[in-house]
Design a protein around this motif. Structure first.
Motif, PDB file in Angstrom:
ATOM      1  N   ALA A  78      33.764  -8.269  28.649  1.00 23.74           N
ATOM      2  CA  ALA A  78      33.944  -8.349  29.906  1.00 23.74           C
ATOM      3  C   ALA A  78      34.103  -9.913  30.712  1.00 23.74           C
ATOM      4  O   ALA A  78      34.881 -10.053  31.369  1.00 23.74           O
ATOM      5  CB  ALA A  78      32.636  -7.541  30.731  1.00 23.74           C
ATOM      6  N   ARG A  81      37.001 -11.717  29.779  1.00 22.16           N
ATOM      7  CA  ARG A  81      38.387 -11.154  30.563  1.00 22.16           C
ATOM      8  C   ARG A  81      38.358 -11.659  31.748  1.00 22.16           C
ATOM      9  O   ARG A  81      39.244 -11.926  32.204  1.00 22.16           O
ATOM     10  CB  ARG A  81      38.374  -9.413  30.483  1.00 22.16           C
ATOM     11  CG  ARG A  81      39.495  -8.921  31.108  1.00 22.16           C
ATOM     12  CD  ARG A  81      39.400  -7.669  31.176  1.00 22.16           C
ATOM     13  NE  ARG A  81      38.480  -6.833  32.019  1.00 22.16           N
ATOM     14  CZ  ARG A  81      37.317  -6.315  31.883  1.00 22.16           C
ATOM     15  NH1 ARG A  81      37.095  -6.264  30.389  1.00 22.16           N
ATOM     16  NH2 ARG A  81      36.404  -5.991  32.556  1.00 22.16           N
ATOM     17  N   HIS A  82      37.135 -11.688  32.501  1.00 20.91           N
ATOM     18  CA  HIS A  82      37.099 -12.198  33.934  1.00 20.91           C
ATOM     19  C   HIS A  82      37.504 -13.880  33.952  1.00 20.91           C
ATOM     20  O   HIS A  82      37.980 -14.236  34.702  1.00 20.91           O
ATOM     21  CB  HIS A  82      35.834 -12.171  34.616  1.00 20.91           C
ATOM     22  CG  HIS A  82      35.609 -10.548  35.015  1.00 20.91           C
ATOM     23  ND1 HIS A  82      36.411  -9.920  35.982  1.00 20.91           N
ATOM     24  CD2 HIS A  82      35.052  -9.426  34.472  1.00 20.91           C
ATOM     25  CE1 HIS A  82      36.357  -8.710  36.178  1.00 20.91           C
ATOM     26  NE2 HIS A  82      35.313  -8.489  35.368  1.00 20.91           N
ATOM     27  N   ARG A 152      46.681  -8.022  33.199  1.00 24.49           N
ATOM     28  CA  ARG A 152      45.352  -7.798  33.526  1.00 24.49           C
ATOM     29  C   ARG A 152      44.659  -9.102  33.421  1.00 24.49           C
ATOM     30  O   ARG A 152      43.645  -9.515  34.370  1.00 24.49           O
ATOM     31  CB  ARG A 152      44.484  -6.981  32.645  1.00 24.49           C
ATOM     32  CG  ARG A 152      44.740  -5.458  32.761  1.00 24.49           C
ATOM     33  CD  ARG A 152      43.672  -4.728  32.028  1.00 24.49           C
ATOM     34  NE  ARG A 152      43.818  -3.233  32.074  1.00 24.49           N
ATOM     35  CZ  ARG A 152      44.528  -2.540  31.250  1.00 24.49           C
ATOM     36  NH1 ARG A 152      45.159  -3.160  30.006  1.00 24.49           N
ATOM     37  NH2 ARG A 152      44.794  -1.333  31.467  1.00 24.49           N
ATOM     38  N   GLN A 170      44.066   1.587  34.156  1.00 26.07           N
ATOM     39  CA  GLN A 170      42.789   1.220  34.603  1.00 26.07           C
ATOM     40  C   GLN A 170      42.986  -0.012  35.289  1.00 26.07           C
ATOM     41  O   GLN A 170      43.372  -1.023  34.630  1.00 26.07           O
ATOM     42  CB  GLN A 170      41.743   1.260  33.559  1.00 26.07           C
ATOM     43  CG  GLN A 170      40.208   0.874  34.200  1.00 26.07           C
ATOM     44  CD  GLN A 170      39.246   0.729  32.974  1.00 26.07           C
ATOM     45  OE1 GLN A 170      39.607   1.003  31.748  1.00 26.07           O
ATOM     46  NE2 GLN A 170      37.889   0.784  33.312  1.00 26.07           N
ATOM     47  N   GLU A 171      42.245  -0.514  36.676  1.00 28.20           N
ATOM     48  CA  GLU A 171      42.472  -1.676  37.164  1.00 28.20           C
ATOM     49  C   GLU A 171      43.564  -2.058  37.557  1.00 28.20           C
ATOM     50  O   GLU A 171      43.888  -3.404  38.053  1.00 28.20           O
ATOM     51  CB  GLU A 171      41.777  -2.838  36.252  1.00 28.20           C
ATOM     52  CG  GLU A 171      40.447  -2.399  35.778  1.00 28.20           C
ATOM     53  CD  GLU A 171      39.918  -3.641  34.760  1.00 28.20           C
ATOM     54  OE1 GLU A 171      40.665  -4.738  34.512  1.00 28.20           O
ATOM     55  OE2 GLU A 171      38.847  -3.522  34.192  1.00 28.20           O
ATOM     56  N   LEU A 172      44.620  -1.283  37.549  1.00 23.17           N
ATOM     57  CA  LEU A 172      46.056  -1.658  38.003  1.00 23.17           C
ATOM     58  C   LEU A 172      46.575  -0.758  39.220  1.00 23.17           C
ATOM     59  O   LEU A 172      46.140   0.394  39.219  1.00 23.17           O
ATOM     60  CB  LEU A 172      47.102  -1.590  36.904  1.00 23.17           C
ATOM     61  CG  LEU A 172      46.866  -2.582  35.724  1.00 23.17           C
ATOM     62  CD1 LEU A 172      47.769  -2.427  34.668  1.00 23.17           C
ATOM     63  CD2 LEU A 172      46.914  -4.020  36.158  1.00 23.17           C
ATOM     64  N   ASP A 173      47.207  -1.224  40.110  1.00 24.25           N
ATOM     65  CA  ASP A 173      48.265  -0.373  40.856  1.00 24.25           C
ATOM     66  C   ASP A 173      49.512  -0.125  40.323  1.00 24.25           C
ATOM     67  O   ASP A 173      50.008  -1.072  39.996  1.00 24.25           O
ATOM     68  CB  ASP A 173      48.156  -1.089  42.129  1.00 24.25           C
ATOM     69  CG  ASP A 173      47.062  -1.302  43.055  1.00 24.25           C
ATOM     70  OD1 ASP A 173      46.074  -0.614  42.579  1.00 24.25           O
ATOM     71  OD2 ASP A 173      46.750  -1.978  43.934  1.00 24.25           O
ATOM     72  N   ARG A 291      48.240  -5.862  39.815  1.00 28.81           N
ATOM     73  CA  ARG A 291      46.830  -5.748  39.939  1.00 28.81           C
ATOM     74  C   ARG A 291      46.474  -5.904  41.472  1.00 28.81           C
ATOM     75  O   ARG A 291      45.311  -6.003  41.721  1.00 28.81           O
ATOM     76  CB  ARG A 291      46.364  -7.357  39.574  1.00 28.81           C
ATOM     77  CG  ARG A 291      46.474  -7.472  38.120  1.00 28.81           C
ATOM     78  CD  ARG A 291      45.724  -8.727  37.586  1.00 28.81           C
ATOM     79  NE  ARG A 291      45.886 -10.048  38.273  1.00 28.81           N
ATOM     80  CZ  ARG A 291      47.058 -10.765  38.137  1.00 28.81           C
ATOM     81  NH1 ARG A 291      48.048 -10.529  37.289  1.00 28.81           N
ATOM     82  NH2 ARG A 291      47.210 -11.657  39.072  1.00 28.81           N
ATOM     83  N   ARG A 295      46.705  -9.801  45.386  1.00 21.48           N
ATOM     84  CA  ARG A 295      46.769 -10.619  44.227  1.00 21.48           C
ATOM     85  C   ARG A 295      47.866 -11.227  43.989  1.00 21.48           C
ATOM     86  O   ARG A 295      48.336 -12.050  42.946  1.00 21.48           O
ATOM     87  CB  ARG A 295      45.943 -10.078  42.921  1.00 21.48           C
ATOM     88  CG  ARG A 295      44.733  -9.880  43.065  1.00 21.48           C
ATOM     89  CD  ARG A 295      43.882  -9.640  41.670  1.00 21.48           C
ATOM     90  NE  ARG A 295      42.568  -9.271  41.814  1.00 21.48           N
ATOM     91  CZ  ARG A 295      41.708  -9.119  40.806  1.00 21.48           C
ATOM     92  NH1 ARG A 295      42.413  -8.959  39.711  1.00 21.48           N
ATOM     93  NH2 ARG A 295      40.591  -8.914  41.081  1.00 21.48           N
TER      94      ARG A 295
END
Length: 314
Positions: A78, A81-82, A152, A170-173, A291, A295
């Motif tokens: 995690a 990734r960040h 991502r 996940q985590e995406l629009d 994202r 962003r």
């Protein structure tokens, strides 16, 4: 805000260094602290201490030691990734400042899948450049398995094409722009090119051009082949390159399948022929993944608007 969360955020804001994150990403990539230390030109003891400091500050174990090196824990994955996202954003900021200095008025990186590469994306780019001729647009081709991780990580701003399966959402629009069917194609000299109607049995003796095995469409094809008496094509070519597929189909011995909009021009010109056979799968939305609007750069927002406008005309 929970006390532990506040404590970790405060430590990160006051003590976290980009050099630590660079080391973290390098260790995750190499699986070896010594190799990552050499890459950053620090000693192994110093690198080990930097990792320990990160673990103390974030109150988690970031790596597990094995006989082959170190492996990130779920917490390490995690944070890596960040970290990648932070470095990508720094790179994007530097690039945008450079573009503005050079008068190019922004930059956007867009990933494209086959469904968007022939009409939707080129038309949207043309629309953007008509309004903002100095915008720099970089196009990256690939499959969802390649493009979504890059999205991502901040290496790509938007991905355009058939919307991916749930595992990539996940985590995406995501915005669905229109529905697209999958069509079967052959070259104009193929024995089936002028057939008025077909059954699946008519196609059994021919080779197929199929999408890669990791794609949703390929899994649908494989299930369909199993349902058809466990059919195995005599020849299989895996490719998402339209130019390659176009040339292979024109040669005259293979059957291909792809989103209906993609070969429209070649079908109209007589180079390729659609087969009169409707697949019981494959229809789905073509759209754009990103994202979040906050962003996207101004250039990215302009391209997003252009994609919506063009989709309305398709």
């Amino acid at each position: 805000m929970p006390a532990r969360h506040s404590r970790i955020v405060e430590r990160a804001l006051t003590r976290l260094k980009l050099r630590q994150l660079r080391l973290l990403v390098a260790v995750g990539r190499t699986g070896n602290i010594q190799a990552a230390a050499r890459e950053l030109n620090v000693s192994q003891p110093a690198a080990t201490k930097m990792i320990k400091d990160l673990e103390l500050d974030f109150e988690v174990r970031l790596f597990d030691r094995t006989n082959r090196g170190v492996v990130p824990t779920i917490y390490g994955e995690a944070l890596i990734r960040h970290g990648k996202l932070i470095f990508a954003q720094i790179s994007n900021a530097a690039q945008e400042l450079d573009d503005l200095t050079e008068g190019t008025s922004g930059r956007v990186v867009v990933g494209t899948l086959l469904a968007a590469s022939s009409h939707l994306l080129p038309m949207a780019i043309a629309r953007v450049l008509a309004k903002r001729p100095n915008v720099m647009i970089k196009v990256v081709e690939g499959t969802n398995e390649v493009l979504m991780p890059a999205l991502r990580a901040g290496e790509i701003d938007l991905v355009v094409g058939r919307l991916p399966a749930h595992r990539h959402r996940q985590e995406l629009d995501q915005i669905a722009l229109y529905e697209e069917e999958i069509t079967l194609l052959v070259g104009s000299i193929h024995p089936l090119a002028n057939a008025a109607e077909l059954t699946f049995d008519d196609m059994r003796d021919f080779g197929w051009i199929l999408p890669p095995i990791e794609t949703t469409l390929r899994r649908q094809v494989d299930r369909y082949f199993l349902d058809e008496e466990q059919y195995h094509p005599p020849v299989t070519v895996e490719s998402v390159s339209y130019l390659t597929n176009r040339a292979l189909l024109a040669e005259g011995s293979l059957i291909g399948l792809m989103p209906a909009h993609v070969p429209a021009r070649d079908v109209a010109q007589g180079l390729l022929c659609r087969l009169p056979f409707r697949l019981p799968f494959g229809a789905g939305p073509v759209g754009v993944s990103y994202r979040g609007k906050e962003r996207l750069s101004p250039a990215g927002l302009v391209l997003l608007d252009a994609l919506r406008e063009v989709a309305g005309s398709l």
